[in-house]
Design an enzyme around this catalytic site. Structure first.
Site, PDB file in Angstrom:
ATOM      1  CE  LYS A   1       0.154   4.389   8.297  1.00  0.00           C
ATOM      2  NZ  LYS A   1       0.370   4.002   6.697  1.00  0.00           N
TER       3      LYS A   1
ATOM      4  CG  ASP B   1       5.801   3.838   0.992  1.00  0.00           C
ATOM      5  OD1 ASP B   1       6.138   4.536   2.062  1.00  0.00           O
ATOM      6  OD2 ASP B   1       4.608   3.604   0.533  1.00  0.00           O
TER       7      ASP B   1
ATOM      8  CE1 TYR C   1      -3.526   2.476   0.448  1.00  0.00           C
ATOM      9  CE2 TYR C   1      -2.453   3.437   2.205  1.00  0.00           C
ATOM     10  CZ  TYR C   1      -3.464   3.479   1.584  1.00  0.00           C
ATOM     11  OH  TYR C   1      -4.426   4.647   1.590  1.00  0.00           O
TER      12      TYR C   1
HETATM   13  C1  LIG Z   1      -0.145   4.581   5.339  1.00  0.00           C
HETATM   14  C2  LIG Z   1       0.909   4.201   4.320  1.00  0.00           C
HETATM   15  C3  LIG Z   1       1.053   5.213   3.261  1.00  0.00           C
HETATM   16  C4  LIG Z   1      -0.015   6.400   3.422  1.00  0.00           C
HETATM   17  O1  LIG Z   1       0.121   7.510   4.081  1.00  0.00           O
HETATM   18  P1  LIG Z   1      -1.121   8.335   4.595  1.00  0.00           P
HETATM   19  O2  LIG Z   1      -0.317   9.270   5.508  1.00  0.00           O
HETATM   20  O3  LIG Z   1      -1.999   7.413   5.033  1.00  0.00           O
HETATM   21  O4  LIG Z   1      -1.291   9.024   3.496  1.00  0.00           O
HETATM   22  C5  LIG Z   1       1.662   4.906   2.170  1.00  0.00           C
HETATM   23  N1  LIG Z   1       2.664   4.115   2.516  1.00  0.00           N
HETATM   24  C6  LIG Z   1       2.519   3.133   3.284  1.00  0.00           C
HETATM   25  C7  LIG Z   1       3.762   2.153   3.409  1.00  0.00           C
HETATM   26  C8  LIG Z   1       1.657   3.400   4.432  1.00  0.00           C
HETATM   27  O5  LIG Z   1       1.798   2.194   5.297  1.00  0.00           O
END
Ligand SMILES: *Cc1c(COP(=O)(O)O)cnc(C)c1O
Length: 410
Positions: free
Chosen positions: A249, A221, A128
Site C-alpha cells: 500500500k 505486517d 488481514y
Molecule cells: C491490504 C493488505 C495486505 C495485502 O496487500 P495487497 O497489496 O492487497 O496484496 C496485506 N496486509 C495488510 C495489513 C493489508 O492491509
C-alpha cells in the site's frame, strides 16, 4: 470481470448500491465518471498520504516512464529506495521488493519457516494479510487450534499449518506457542482490516517477548501502518522491533509495490544469496520505484504527520460526538491518520467485539454520506484515511454531513 471489479471490497457488496467509477482525483477529492466530486476518505486504501495527484510523486513517475516501462534488470532507483527504507526502519537491514502486500507476506512466511526450520505459523483473528492460501483461514468452532479455510479453493492441508489467536490476547498466543513448534507470529501492529483496532498497552511488547522465549520470529505486517503512522511505522511508534516486516500500500505512493525486510542474518537466506526461492519478473519496476522513492523523500521535506494526525483527531472526535448525541451506541478507534467509527458497540478491541457492530446502520450511513459527496470505505470493517491534502474545511463539511445523515438513519 467477476462482480464488475478487480478486488472484491470495491463492489459495495457490504453497503449496497453500485460502486463509483472514478475518472480522476486531485488533493483530497475524487471525481467519478459522471463528474461528481467527493471528499475521499479511502485514499486508495491508504497509499495516498500526500493527497491525490501530488506533483512530486506524479512527476517522478512520469520521468521514469519516459525512460522505459520495465527492464527486468537492476536499476539505481531500486538501490535508492532500499536505502531509504533501511534508513527509516532500524529493524530492516536488507529488503526485497515485490509487487503487492500479498506477495510480501507470502514471502515473509516462507522465509520465517526456512530460518526457524519450523512449519506452523500464528495469525490473529480479524487481521488481514492478503490472499495467500495460508492466510485465508478462520478459527474453527471450539478449540482455537483448529483452523478452517476461509475461502473456497484453499487446501485444508495448507490451513492446518496456520493457527489463529485472538488480537490483544497474549494468553491465547502463549497457549499455542507452548503446544507447537511455531515458525512465526504474524500481526498487524495496528489492526486495520476489521475496522481500526488498536493494540492494547503492552500487547506488542508482550508478543516480542513471547516470540523471544519460544524461538519464534515476529512478523509485523506494516502494509497499512508502514510510513503512515510515522516514517518508521508502528515499530517506531510503539518502540517494538519485529524480526521481519512486510510493506505494501503506502510504500508505492499509489503504484503496485510491496516489500519485505529484516535483519541481514535472516534476509540473506533469500535467493540468490540463500536457499529460499522468491522472484518477480516485474519486481522493482522503475516507475513504482520512482513513485515510492519520491513519496518517501517528500516525508523528509514536509512534516505531514502532525497535520494528518490533528485532522483525524478532529474528525474522530466529531463523529463520535454526533453519533452519541443521536443516542447511538458507538465508538471510534483512531491512531494517527486512520480511524473507524463503529455503530452498535461501545468497545472494539478484537474480532469478536467488532463483529457485533451494526453493519446495516453503517450501510445506511455510507449511502447517505455518498449522497452528501463524502466517499467513505464501503464497509464497516475498513479504516478511514486522511491525507496531507485534506483540510479543516473538508473535515467541517464531513461532520456537517455526518450530523445530517446520522440523524436521518437512526
Ligand atoms: C491490504 C493488505 C495486505 C495485502 O496487500 P495487497 O497489496 O492487497 O496484496 C496485506 N496486509 C495488510 C495489513 C493489508 O492491509
Amino acid at each position: 470481470m467477476p462482480g464488475g471489479v478487480n478486488s472484491p471490497v470495491r463492489a459495495f457488496k457490504a453497503v449496497g448500491g453500485n460502486p463509483l467509477f472514478i475518472d480522476r482525483a486531485e488533493g483530497s477529492k475524487i471525481y467519478d465518471a459522471d463528474g461528481n466530486e467527493y471528499i475521499d476518505y479511502v485514499c486508495s486504501w491508504g497509499p495516498i498520504i500526500f493527497g491525490h495527484n501530488n506533483a512530486a510523486i506524479r512527476d517522478a513517475a512520469t520521468i521514469a516512464a519516459q525512460k522505459g516501462m520495465s527492464f527486468g534488470a537492476p536499476t539505481e532507483a531500486e538501490v535508492k529506495l532500499a536505502e531509504k527504507i533501511i534508513s527509516y526502519v532500524p529493524s530492516v537491514e536488507m529488503v526485497r521488493m515485490v509487487n503487492s502486500g500479498t506477495e510480501a507476506v507470502m514471502s515473509a512466511l516462507r522465509l520465517a519457516r526456512a530460518y526457524t526450520g519450523r512449519q506452523k505459523v500464528i495469525k490473529f483473528e480479524g487481521c488481514y494479510h492478503g490472499h495467500a492460501d495460508s492466510m485465508l483461514v478462520k478459527a474453527g468452532s471450539g478449540a482455537l487450534t483448529l483452523c478452517e479455510p476461509d475461502s473456497a479453493g484453499v487446501s485444508e492441508n495448507i490451513t492446518q499449518d496456520t493457527l489463529v489467536a485472538s488480537y490483544n490476547d497474549l494468553a491465547s498466543v502463549e497457549e499455542l506457542l507452548k503446544k507447537k513448534n511455531i515458525a512465526c507470529v504474524i500481526v498487524e501492529p495496528v489492526a486495520a482490516n476489521m475496522g481500526v483496532v488498536l493494540p492494547k498497552e503492552g500487547f506488542l511488547k508482550g508478543l516480542k517477548e513471547l516470540c523471544g522465549t519460544y524461538g519464534t520470529l515476529l512478523i509485523f505486517d506494516e502494509v497499512i501502518t508502514g510510513f503512515r503512522l510515522c516514517k518508521g511505522g508502528a515499530q517506531e511508534y510503539y518502540g517494538v522491533l519485529a524480526d521481519i516486516v512486510t510493506y505494501g500500500k503506502i510504500i508505492g505512493g499509489g503504484m503496485p509495490l510491496g516489500a519485505y525486510g529484516g535483519k541481514k542474518e535472516i534476509m540473506e537466506l533469500v535467493a540468490p544469496s540463500g536457499p529460499v526461492y522468491q522472484a518477480g519478473t516485474l519486481s522493482g519496476n522503475p516507475i513504482a520505484m520512482a513513485a515510492g522513492l519520491a513519496q518517501l523523500e517528500a516525508l523528509e521535506q514536509q512534516d505531514i504527520y502532525a497535520h494528518i494526525d490533528k485532522l483525524c483527531e478532529k474528525l474522530a472526535k466529531g463523529l463520535l460526538e454526533i453519533a452519541q448525541n443521536c443516542g447511538i451506541k458507538s465508538c471510534v478507534n483512531r491512531i494517527g491518520s486512520l480511524c473507524s467509527l463503529f455503530f452498535g458497540i461501545e468497545n472494539a478491541y478484537d474480532y469478536k467485539s467488532v463483529k457485533k457492530a451494526d453493519t446495516e446502520l453503517y450501510a445506511k450511513y455510507f449511502r447517505g454520506m455518498l449522497d452528501e459527496n463524502v466517499y467513505l470505505a464501503p464497509s464497516q470493517f475498513e479504516a478511514m484515511f486522511i491525507s496531507y491534502a485534506h483540510t479543516e474545511k473538508d473535515i467541517d463539511k464531513t461532520l456537517e454531513s455526518a450530523e445530517k445523515i446520522i440523524e436521518q438513519v437512526v
